[in-house]
Design a protein around this motif. Structure first.
Motif, PDB file in Angstrom:
ATOM      1  N   GLU A  21       0.818  -1.221   0.000  1.00  0.00           N
ATOM      2  CA  GLU A  21       0.000   0.000   0.000  1.00  0.00           C
ATOM      3  C   GLU A  21       0.850   1.269   0.000  1.00  0.00           C
ATOM      4  N   ARG A  22       1.999   1.239   0.652  1.00  0.00           N
ATOM      5  CA  ARG A  22       2.873   2.420   0.687  1.00  0.00           C
ATOM      6  C   ARG A  22       3.443   2.721  -0.697  1.00  0.00           C
ATOM      7  N   VAL A  23       3.806   1.675  -1.425  1.00  0.00           N
ATOM      8  CA  VAL A  23       4.351   1.848  -2.776  1.00  0.00           C
ATOM      9  C   VAL A  23       3.248   2.362  -3.704  1.00  0.00           C
ATOM     10  N   ILE A  24       2.058   1.799  -3.564  1.00  0.00           N
ATOM     11  CA  ILE A  24       0.915   2.257  -4.360  1.00  0.00           C
ATOM     12  C   ILE A  24       0.637   3.731  -4.077  1.00  0.00           C
ATOM     13  N   ALA A  25       0.688   4.110  -2.808  1.00  0.00           N
ATOM     14  CA  ALA A  25       0.452   5.512  -2.434  1.00  0.00           C
ATOM     15  C   ALA A  25       1.517   6.423  -3.027  1.00  0.00           C
ATOM     16  N   TYR A  26       2.775   5.966  -3.033  1.00  0.00           N
ATOM     17  CA  TYR A  26       3.861   6.762  -3.616  1.00  0.00           C
ATOM     18  C   TYR A  26       3.593   7.020  -5.094  1.00  0.00           C
ATOM     19  N   PHE A  27       3.248   5.969  -5.828  1.00  0.00           N
ATOM     20  CA  PHE A  27       2.971   6.137  -7.250  1.00  0.00           C
ATOM     21  C   PHE A  27       1.716   6.977  -7.476  1.00  0.00           C
ATOM     22  N   ASP A  28       0.732   6.845  -6.588  1.00  0.00           N
ATOM     23  CA  ASP A  28      -0.477   7.663  -6.707  1.00  0.00           C
ATOM     24  C   ASP A  28      -0.159   9.149  -6.545  1.00  0.00           C
ATOM     25  N   THR A  29       0.746   9.485  -5.618  1.00  0.00           N
ATOM     26  CA  THR A  29       1.092  10.903  -5.439  1.00  0.00           C
ATOM     27  C   THR A  29       1.803  11.455  -6.668  1.00  0.00           C
ATOM     28  N   LEU A  30       2.505  10.590  -7.378  1.00  0.00           N
ATOM     29  CA  LEU A  30       3.170  11.011  -8.618  1.00  0.00           C
ATOM     30  C   LEU A  30       2.217  10.944  -9.813  1.00  0.00           C
ATOM     31  N   LYS A  31       0.996  10.463  -9.574  1.00  0.00           N
ATOM     32  CA  LYS A  31       0.001  10.265 -10.620  1.00  0.00           C
ATOM     33  C   LYS A  31       0.522   9.323 -11.715  1.00  0.00           C
ATOM     34  N   LEU A  32       1.186   8.250 -11.234  1.00  0.00           N
ATOM     35  CA  LEU A  32       1.686   7.230 -12.143  1.00  0.00           C
ATOM     36  C   LEU A  32       0.777   6.013 -12.083  1.00  0.00           C
ATOM     37  N   ASP A  33       0.344   5.552 -13.231  1.00  0.00           N
ATOM     38  CA  ASP A  33      -0.509   4.376 -13.324  1.00  0.00           C
ATOM     39  C   ASP A  33       0.369   3.135 -13.232  1.00  0.00           C
TER      40      ASP A  33
END
Length: 127
Positions: A21-33
């Motif tokens: 979940e932390r990695v997913i959140a990191y990519f979400d903040t970068l708006k990376l799919d």
């Protein structure tokens, strides 16, 4: 992210981390799919070593962050870079043949060059 301490991530390690979940959140903040992990990994692996080092990961994420247009442009850039490399090989081959530094004959054709370059071909995941 790097559990084995090598300073590099394989595709397998990368895919496993995308469940965190932390990695997913990191990519979400970068708006990376991250729905297509293989495609993202391919774009981050700039030197095509099959692994991502820290610099590739950080620089790649910074370049790819934003709306999907950034990811689309990165994919296009990857393909253009590959085409340029193939064309440079073809050009070198043709120059070698015209200058007489390479023997003439059917053993070395443009087809054989494309066969040699098959390992540098963009992965089919990009299509």
């Amino acid at each position: 992210i790097d559990n084995d301490g090598t300073g590099r991530l394989s595709l397998e390690e990368f895919e496993k981390k995308l469940d965190d979940e932390r990695v997913i959140a990191y990519f979400d903040t970068l708006k990376l799919d991250v729905s297509d992990a293989r495609k993202l990994f391919t774009l981050l692996d700039f030197d095509r070593s099959g692994e991502i080092d820290v610099d590739e990961f950080l620089n790649g994420c910074q370049k790819l962050k934003g709306e999907s247009r950034a990811l689309d442009l990165a994919m296009l850039s990857y393909e253009v870079r590959w085409i340029s490399e193939v064309m440079a090989n073809v050009n070198k081959h043709m120059l070698d043949r015209s200058c007489g530094t390479q023997p003439h004959g059917p053993a070395r054709t443009v087809t054989s060059i494309s066969e040699q370059d098959s390992q540098t071909r963009p992965p089919s995941v990009l299509y």
